[in-house]
Design a protein around this motif. Structure first.
Motif, short mmCIF file in Angstrom:
data_model
loop_
_atom_site.label_atom_id
_atom_site.label_comp_id
_atom_site.label_asym_id
_atom_site.label_seq_id
_atom_site.Cartn_x
_atom_site.Cartn_y
_atom_site.Cartn_z
N CYS A 99 0.83 -1.21 0.00
CA CYS A 99 0.00 0.00 0.00
C CYS A 99 0.87 1.26 0.00
CB CYS A 99 -0.91 -0.01 1.23
SG CYS A 99 -1.99 1.43 1.30
N THR A 100 0.46 2.25 -0.77
CA THR A 100 1.23 3.50 -0.87
C THR A 100 1.24 4.25 0.46
OG1 THR A 100 -0.72 4.75 -1.56
CG2 THR A 100 0.70 3.88 -3.32
N GLY A 101 0.26 3.96 1.31
CA GLY A 101 0.19 4.64 2.60
C GLY A 101 -0.84 5.75 2.63
N ASP A 102 -1.54 5.95 1.52
CA ASP A 102 -2.54 7.03 1.46
C ASP A 102 -3.60 6.94 2.57
OD1 ASP A 102 -4.26 9.21 -0.01
OD2 ASP A 102 -5.55 7.45 0.06
N PRO A 103 -4.24 5.77 2.76
CA PRO A 103 -5.27 5.73 3.81
C PRO A 103 -4.70 6.03 5.19
CG PRO A 103 -5.44 3.81 2.38
CD PRO A 103 -4.16 4.50 2.03
N ALA A 104 -3.49 5.52 5.47
CA ALA A 104 -2.87 5.76 6.78
C ALA A 104 -2.62 7.26 6.98
CB ALA A 104 -1.55 4.99 6.87
N LYS A 105 -2.08 7.90 5.94
CA LYS A 105 -1.77 9.33 6.04
C LYS A 105 -3.05 10.15 6.24
CE LYS A 105 0.81 13.06 3.87
NZ LYS A 105 1.99 13.16 4.75
N ARG A 106 -4.07 9.85 5.43
CA ARG A 106 -5.32 10.62 5.50
C ARG A 106 -6.03 10.39 6.83
NH1 ARG A 106 -3.03 13.74 2.42
NH2 ARG A 106 -2.22 12.62 0.65
N ALA A 107 -5.82 9.21 7.41
CA ALA A 107 -6.46 8.93 8.70
C ALA A 107 -5.65 9.51 9.86
CB ALA A 107 -6.65 7.43 8.87
N GLY A 108 -4.47 10.09 9.54
CA GLY A 108 -3.70 10.77 10.56
C GLY A 108 -2.51 9.98 11.11
N ASN A 109 -2.25 8.79 10.55
CA ASN A 109 -1.13 7.99 11.05
C ASN A 109 0.11 8.22 10.18
OD1 ASN A 109 0.61 6.08 12.10
ND2 ASN A 109 -0.99 4.53 12.35
N GLU A 110 0.76 9.35 10.40
CA GLU A 110 1.91 9.76 9.60
C GLU A 110 3.07 8.75 9.72
OE1 GLU A 110 4.17 11.99 6.98
OE2 GLU A 110 2.04 12.22 7.44
N PHE A 111 3.23 8.20 10.91
CA PHE A 111 4.32 7.24 11.15
C PHE A 111 4.16 6.01 10.26
CE2 PHE A 111 6.01 3.58 13.64
CZ PHE A 111 7.35 3.91 13.56
N LEU A 112 2.96 5.46 10.25
CA LEU A 112 2.68 4.29 9.41
C LEU A 112 2.86 4.65 7.94
CD1 LEU A 112 1.72 1.38 8.99
CD2 LEU A 112 -0.63 2.18 9.14
N PHE A 113 2.35 5.82 7.56
CA PHE A 113 2.50 6.26 6.17
C PHE A 113 3.97 6.26 5.75
CE2 PHE A 113 3.83 9.93 3.58
CZ PHE A 113 3.43 9.46 2.35
N GLN A 114 4.82 6.87 6.58
CA GLN A 114 6.23 6.97 6.20
C GLN A 114 6.89 5.59 6.11
OE1 GLN A 114 8.70 10.02 7.63
NE2 GLN A 114 7.13 11.58 7.44
N MET A 115 6.50 4.69 7.00
CA MET A 115 7.04 3.33 6.94
C MET A 115 6.64 2.66 5.63
SD MET A 115 6.78 1.77 10.82
CE MET A 115 5.92 0.36 10.25
N GLN A 116 5.35 2.78 5.27
CA GLN A 116 4.86 2.15 4.04
C GLN A 116 5.52 2.78 2.82
OE1 GLN A 116 0.59 2.70 4.95
NE2 GLN A 116 0.39 0.49 4.82
N ALA A 117 5.64 4.11 2.84
CA ALA A 117 6.22 4.83 1.71
C ALA A 117 7.68 4.44 1.51
CB ALA A 117 6.08 6.33 1.90
N MET A 118 8.45 4.41 2.60
CA MET A 118 9.88 4.08 2.51
C MET A 118 10.10 2.68 1.93
SD MET A 118 11.25 6.80 3.57
CE MET A 118 12.70 7.09 4.51
N THR A 119 9.26 1.75 2.36
CA THR A 119 9.35 0.37 1.85
C THR A 119 9.19 0.36 0.33
OG1 THR A 119 8.35 -0.39 3.91
CG2 THR A 119 8.43 -1.97 2.12
N ASN A 120 8.16 1.07 -0.14
CA ASN A 120 7.90 1.12 -1.59
C ASN A 120 9.01 1.84 -2.35
OD1 ASN A 120 5.46 -0.31 -1.71
ND2 ASN A 120 4.30 1.47 -1.04
N ILE A 121 9.47 2.95 -1.78
CA ILE A 121 10.51 3.74 -2.45
C ILE A 121 11.80 2.92 -2.62
CG2 ILE A 121 12.03 5.76 -2.19
CD1 ILE A 121 9.54 7.20 -0.93
N GLU A 122 12.13 2.15 -1.59
CA GLU A 122 13.31 1.28 -1.68
C GLU A 122 13.19 0.30 -2.84
OE1 GLU A 122 14.31 -0.68 2.02
OE2 GLU A 122 14.59 1.26 3.01
N VAL A 123 12.01 -0.30 -2.95
CA VAL A 123 11.78 -1.27 -4.03
C VAL A 123 11.85 -0.58 -5.40
CG1 VAL A 123 10.09 -2.84 -5.07
CG2 VAL A 123 10.40 -2.82 -2.61
N LEU A 124 11.15 0.56 -5.52
CA LEU A 124 11.11 1.29 -6.80
C LEU A 124 12.51 1.75 -7.22
CD1 LEU A 124 7.87 3.39 -6.20
CD2 LEU A 124 8.13 1.55 -7.87
#
Length: 262
Positions: A61-86
């Motif tokens: 998951c790109t982390g969009d739902p986590a970010k919009r729901a206010g969980n910035e920490f989870l969003f950044q974790m999800q985003a970093m995982t994807n960015i590493e792969v990409l």
């Protein structure tokens, strides 16, 4: 039509690089209705001969739902995982089936070290029409049909993309009718900002019902969408109004695939 959708891992192993990575997204992977849209985007890519790949199980998951729901920490974790792969795959260009993935990868990832050229599938379709690679022929005819298009928030107001989806519909020779609230004045389907995953607060009327009422005023045969969340909300609205026989809710990719007989 049967063909294999290659993964990045397979292409890499063969020493090849794709022109474009297709980011499927959570809805496109797991939601039964959205899976059909995913298949149609792949059919379009295959049909025009673009070399593409998906991440497969390496996509999360790109982390969009986590970010919009206010969980910035989870969003950044999800985003970093994807960015590493990409970045490991040296990805340059991405097409998404979902405006939420599109917005997040395009606008939120650069700040975390992930910079890519990101387009939404309606933009891809517009480009292919402009290049003459997609024509609305050889398939189902939409000639004279009344179609109204619902602007997804993250595509329209969020990123100013109003022309691409309409361009994809214009080639159909159909009758395009706009809802009262459209383009920069569009109305949310009711699922954005992680609302998709929770019950609505108390009020007088569900947002998607309000939107469907507005869509039905145009007396359409097809309501066109460009987002899997909007697809769910609009389809639910049509079911509620008991209009499933008269009105079809279809994604731009599905309409394009049908018109081209894919």
């Amino acid at each position: 039509m049967e063909f294999k959708v290659p993964t990045m891992a397979e292409l890499m192993a063969a020493g090849e690089e794709p022109e474009i990575l297709f980011w499927v997204g959570c809805a496109g992977s797991y939601d039964e209705r959205a899976q059909k849209i995913t298949r149609d985007i792949c059919k379009i890519l295959h049909h025009v001969g673009i070399k593409y790949a998906v991440l497969g199980t390496e996509e999360s998951c790109t982390g969009d739902p986590a970010k919009r729901a206010g969980n910035e920490f989870l969003f950044q974790m999800q985003a970093m995982t994807n960015i590493e792969v990409l970045n490991a795959y040296n990805i340059k260009k991405i097409v998404t089936g979902c405006p939420h993935c599109f917005n997040t990868i395009k606008n939120e990832y650069p700040g975390l070290g992930g910079t890519y050229e990101v387009i939404h599938h309606t933009q891809l379709i517009q480009d292919l029409i402009n290049e003459g690679k997609l024509k609305a022929e050889g398939g189902e005819s939409f000639k004279g049909k009344k179609i109204t298009y619902h602007d997804p928030c993250y595509l329209g107001r969020g990123n100013g993309i109003y022309e691409a989806p309409r361009k994809a519909l214009e080639v159909l020779d159909a009758q395009l009718v706009e809802m009262k609230r459209c383009k920069s004045n569009g109305l949310c389907c009711g699922a954005g900002g992680a609302q998709m995953f929770k019950e609505p607060e108390k009020g007088n009327k569900d947002i998607n019902v309000e939107r469907i009422d507005e869509a039905l005023q145009t007396n359409p045969q097809v309501i066109a969408a460009g987002c899997p969340f909007c697809m769910t909300m609009l389809s639910d609205g049509i079911k509620l109004k008991d209009k499933e026989q008269e009105v079809k809710v279809l994604d731009i990719a599905e309409i394009t695939a049908r018109a081209n007989g894919l």
